[in-house]
Design a protein around this motif. Structure first.
Motif, PDB file in Angstrom:
ATOM      1  N   ILE A 185      15.515  14.324  74.322  1.00 28.55           N
ATOM      2  CA  ILE A 185      14.584  13.472  73.960  1.00 28.55           C
ATOM      3  C   ILE A 185      14.274  13.264  72.351  1.00 28.55           C
ATOM      4  CG2 ILE A 185      11.949  13.432  74.012  1.00 28.55           C
ATOM      5  CD1 ILE A 185      11.803  15.064  76.276  1.00 28.55           C
ATOM      6  N   GLU A 186      14.777  14.353  71.525  1.00 36.75           N
ATOM      7  CA  GLU A 186      14.759  14.234  70.174  1.00 36.75           C
ATOM      8  C   GLU A 186      15.334  15.164  69.638  1.00 36.75           C
ATOM      9  OE1 GLU A 186      11.048  15.076  68.180  1.00 36.75           O
ATOM     10  OE2 GLU A 186      10.566  16.558  69.477  1.00 36.75           O
ATOM     11  N   PHE A 187      15.862  15.092  68.252  1.00 34.54           N
ATOM     12  CA  PHE A 187      16.285  16.253  67.487  1.00 34.54           C
ATOM     13  C   PHE A 187      15.322  16.371  66.325  1.00 34.54           C
ATOM     14  CE2 PHE A 187      20.599  14.482  68.777  1.00 34.54           C
ATOM     15  CZ  PHE A 187      21.017  15.802  69.548  1.00 34.54           C
ATOM     16  N   LEU A 206      18.787  23.305  63.961  1.00 32.17           N
ATOM     17  CA  LEU A 206      18.739  21.988  64.580  1.00 32.17           C
ATOM     18  C   LEU A 206      17.686  22.473  66.049  1.00 32.17           C
ATOM     19  CD1 LEU A 206      19.613  19.216  65.132  1.00 32.17           C
ATOM     20  CD2 LEU A 206      21.226  19.862  66.672  1.00 32.17           C
ATOM     21  N   TYR A 207      16.855  21.589  66.052  1.00 32.93           N
ATOM     22  CA  TYR A 207      15.850  21.636  67.323  1.00 32.93           C
ATOM     23  C   TYR A 207      16.140  20.575  68.208  1.00 32.93           C
ATOM     24  CZ  TYR A 207      10.984  20.779  69.306  1.00 32.93           C
ATOM     25  OH  TYR A 207      10.200  20.479  70.003  1.00 32.93           O
ATOM     26  N   VAL A 208      16.419  20.786  69.515  1.00 33.52           N
ATOM     27  CA  VAL A 208      16.966  20.091  70.335  1.00 33.52           C
ATOM     28  C   VAL A 208      15.728  19.893  71.518  1.00 33.52           C
ATOM     29  CG1 VAL A 208      18.664  19.328  72.109  1.00 33.52           C
ATOM     30  CG2 VAL A 208      19.281  20.459  70.308  1.00 33.52           C
ATOM     31  N   GLN A 235       9.138  26.535  75.411  1.00 30.16           N
ATOM     32  CA  GLN A 235       8.719  25.081  75.852  1.00 30.16           C
ATOM     33  C   GLN A 235       7.424  24.941  75.074  1.00 30.16           C
ATOM     34  OE1 GLN A 235       6.864  24.864  79.923  1.00 30.16           O
ATOM     35  NE2 GLN A 235       8.360  23.289  80.003  1.00 30.16           N
ATOM     36  N   ASP A 236       7.067  23.744  74.618  1.00 31.02           N
ATOM     37  CA  ASP A 236       5.979  23.300  73.988  1.00 31.02           C
ATOM     38  C   ASP A 236       5.026  22.755  74.924  1.00 31.02           C
ATOM     39  OD1 ASP A 236       4.451  22.579  71.640  1.00 31.02           O
ATOM     40  OD2 ASP A 236       5.615  21.134  71.033  1.00 31.02           O
ATOM     41  N   HIS A 237       3.748  22.452  74.350  1.00 31.43           N
ATOM     42  CA  HIS A 237       2.725  21.455  75.108  1.00 31.43           C
ATOM     43  C   HIS A 237       2.140  20.563  74.207  1.00 31.43           C
ATOM     44  CE1 HIS A 237       3.108  25.621  77.281  1.00 31.43           C
ATOM     45  NE2 HIS A 237       2.439  25.150  78.098  1.00 31.43           N
ATOM     46  N   LYS A 238       2.756  19.347  74.204  1.00 26.76           N
ATOM     47  CA  LYS A 238       2.592  18.479  73.430  1.00 26.76           C
ATOM     48  C   LYS A 238       1.154  17.571  73.530  1.00 26.76           C
ATOM     49  CE  LYS A 238       6.466  17.249  70.699  1.00 26.76           C
ATOM     50  NZ  LYS A 238       6.007  16.775  69.374  1.00 26.76           N
ATOM     51  N   PRO A 239       0.732  17.138  74.804  1.00 27.41           N
ATOM     52  CA  PRO A 239      -0.481  16.704  74.694  1.00 27.41           C
ATOM     53  C   PRO A 239      -1.859  17.476  74.791  1.00 27.41           C
ATOM     54  CG  PRO A 239       0.957  16.083  76.939  1.00 27.41           C
ATOM     55  CD  PRO A 239       1.643  17.349  76.186  1.00 27.41           C
TER      56      PRO A 239
HETATM   57  N1  GLY Z   1       6.516  21.252  68.346  1.00 33.63           N
HETATM   58  C1  GLY Z   1       7.126  20.249  68.143  1.00 33.63           C
HETATM   59  C2  GLY Z   1       7.779  20.107  66.869  1.00 33.63           C
HETATM   60  O1  GLY Z   1       7.750  21.129  66.175  1.00 33.63           O
HETATM   61  O2  GLY Z   1       8.344  18.909  66.521  1.00 33.63           O
END
Ligand code: GLY
Ligand code: AMP
Length: 423
Positions: free
Chosen positions: A282-284, A268-270, A211-215
Motif C-alpha cells: 500500500i505504501e513505503f 524501510l516501512y512496508v 499492525q496499525d489502526h489508522k481510522p
Molecule cells: N503509523 C503509520 C505511519 O507511521 O505512517
C-alpha cells in the motif's frame, strides 16, 4: 558515544528510551523532543526541518550518530548534508527517501520491478484524472503524491466519490502542494500489516511485524489519522508471508535502489494489504512507523544503538536481533477532535501511576512541560504501551494504564488489537 535523535513524537520517545538503554550511549539528545524525551535525554530546541541548525549542533557537540525519526528532514536531504559533512546518520538519502516522499516514484519503481501492489495511474492534471475515474467502475483510492502526515489518502466507494476526492486534493489543495499530483489506484481488500526492516544497502533484516489502526473510530470508521494504536506481533504475518515479503518486495527494492545508484539505508516501512491474492504494497515509509515503533521497540531485546550503527556503516550482516516473545499493545490517547481541529494546553494527570505499572510504558507524543505540569501539545498525545503473556493480556494491561491517565477531552479507540483476538 553521543547520539542525536530528530523528531518529537511517540516514535522518537520510544527510540530515545531504547537508545538510552545502550551501554555505548553516554550522551543522548532529542531535537526538538517532548516532555517524555526530556526524561531520558536532553531536549534541544531545534525543529526537525531546520537542517542547518541541526548540522551546526551535531558538529559543535561532535555527535557520533544522528537518528532521524521523521520523514520531512529525510525527504529534504538531511542525510545527504550530514554525510557530506562527515557525520554518521541513520536514515536514507533524499533520493532513497522518495520511496515515501513521492508516491508516483514508488508506484513506478514497483511497476518496473513487478513488486505486488494495486494497479494505479498517476495524474498531474485534474481534468485527465476526472476523465479516467469516470470511466472506471471499480472502487478506487485517491492519494496525494507528496507528504501529508499520513492523511493524504482518500478511500472511495464509487467514481463520484473518487472524483470529489481528486477535486479536493488537486483543485482545493486540502493537502497543499502534496496534492499537485495524485495516484489513483484500485481499492484492495484484506487485513493490513506493517513490516519494518533494517536495510544497509546490501543486507536486509526484517523486524517483528506489527499492525496499525489508522481510522479514528472503533471498527475502523471515520477519517484516517497518523495511527491510533498498534500491536506486535500480528497473527496475519506468519513465517511464509514474511518470506514472500522478503523475496517479492524487500529484495527487489534493494536491487532497484542500487541499480539507480541510490542505495537504501535505514529502516524501510512496508505498509501491506494481505489480500486473497497475496501481500500487496500500500505504501513505503522511509522511517519507523508511529505508533508501530512503540509496540515493536518494547519487544526488542538487542542493543538498538548497535543495530543502527551497523546499518549506518553497512555492517548489518554482523548483527542479530533478539525479541521478547510476549506481544505488545500500544493505545494512543488523542486530543478530542483530532484528526480535525482540537485544543491543546490541557493538563495531563495520572502519568506516574500509569508508568509505574509493570511492563508498561507511557510514551509521550504531543506533550510539553510547563514547570512541573505536563500539558497536551498535539493531536496524538500519548502512546500507552504494555507487554502481556498474550495479546488479550497486553491489551488489558494497556487499557488499564490508559484509563489511569486523564486530560480534558481525552479520546482513544477502545478496540486496539481486538482484530488479532478474532483471528
Ligand atoms: N503509523 C503509520 C505511519 O507511521 O505512517
Ligand atoms: P497510506 O498512507 O498510503 O498508507 O494509506 C493510508 C491508509 O489508506 C492505509 O493504511 C489503508 O488503510 C488505506 N489504503 C491505502 N491504499 C489503499 C488501497 N489501494 N486499498 C484499500 N485501502 C487503501
Amino acid at each position: 558515544m553521543k547520539v542525536l535523535v530528530i523528531g518529537s513524537g511517540g516514535r522518537e520517545h520510544a527510540l530515545a528510551w531504547k537508545l538510552a538503554d545502550s551501554p555505548h550511549v553516554d550522551d543522548l539528545y532529542v531535537a526538538p523532543g517532548n516532555a517524555g524525551t526530556e526524561q531520558v535525554a536532553t531536549n534541544v530546541p531545534i525543529k526537525d526541518t531546520d537542517i542547518d541548525g541541526l548540522l551546526k549542533f551535531a558538529r559543535d557537540r561532535k555527535i557520533d550518530l544522528t537518528v532521524v525519526g521523521t520523514e520531512d528532514p529525510l525527504v529534504m536531504g538531511l542525510v545527504d548534508v550530514f554525510e557530506k559533512a562527515g557525520l554518521k546518520v541513520f536514515g536514507p538519502t533524499a533520493a532513497a527517501a522518495q520511496l515515501e516522499g513521492d508516491k508516483a516514484f514508488a508506484k513506478e519503481l514497483m511497476q518496473q520491478y513487478a513488486i505486488p501492489t494495486a494497479e494505479s495511474r498517476t495524474f498531474s492534471e485534474y481534468q485527465a484524472a476526472r476523465q479516467y475515474i469516470a470511466a472506471r467502475d471499480v472502487p478506487l483510492v485517491v492519494k496525494a503524491t507528496g507528504l501529508a502526515k499520513g492523511k493524504g489518502v482518500i478511500v472511495c466507494n464509487d467514481p463520484a466519490g473518487a472524483i470529489r476526492a481528486a477535486e479536493k486534493i488537486m483543485v482545493d489543495r486540502i493537502f497543499g502542494d502534496a496534492g499537485s499530483a495524485i495516484v489513483v489506484e484500485e481499492r484492495l481488500y484484506g487485513q493490513e500489516a506493517s513490516i519494518l526492516a533494517f536495510m544497509d544497502g546490501q543486507s536486509i533484516y526484517p523486524m517483528e511485524a506489527a499492525q496499525d489502526h489508522k481510522p479514528i473510530g472503533d471498527g475502523d470508521t471515520g477519517p484516517n489519522t497518523g495511527g491510533m494504536g498498534a500491536y506486535s506481533p500480528t497473527p496475519i504475518v506468519d513465517e511464509r508471508l514474511m518470506q514472500t515479503v522478503e523475496s517479492q518486495i524487500l529484495v527487489p527494492v534493494v536491487h532497484a535502489m542500487n541499480r539507480a545508484g541510490t542505495p537504501y539505508k535505514g529502516v524501510l516501512y512496508v505498509g501491506l494489504m494481505v489480500t486473497a491474492g497475496g501481500p500487496k504494497v500500500i505504501e513505503f515509509n522511509c522511517r519507523f512507523g508511529d505508533p508501530e515503533a512503540q509496540a515493536i521497540l518494547v519487544r526488542l531485546k538487542s542493543d538498538l544503538f548497535e543495530v543502527m550503527m551497523a546499518t549506518a556503516e553497512s555492517k548489518l550482516d554482523q548483527v542479530t536481533l533478539k525479541w521478547d516473545k510476549r506481544p505488545a499493545v500500544c493505545v494512543v490517547l488523542a486530543s478530542g477532535g483530532y484528526p480535525d481541529k482540537y485544543e491543546t494546553g490541557k493538563e495531563i494527570t495520572g502519568l506516574a501511576d500509569a508508568g509505574s505499572l509493570p511492563d508498561t510504558w507511557v510514551f509521550h507524543a504531543g506533550t510539553k512541560l510547563d514547570g512541573k505540569r505536563v500539558l497536551t501539545a498535539g493531536g496524538r498525545v500519548l502512546g500507552v504501551t504494555a507487554l502481556g503473556k498474550d495479546i488479550a493480556d497486553a491489551q488489558q494491561r494497556a487499557y488499564f494504564a490508559a484509563d489511569k491517565i486523564q486530560f480534558d477531552k481525552k479520546y482513544c479507540r477502545r478496540d486496539i488489537a481486538s482484530k488479532a483476538l478474532k483471528q
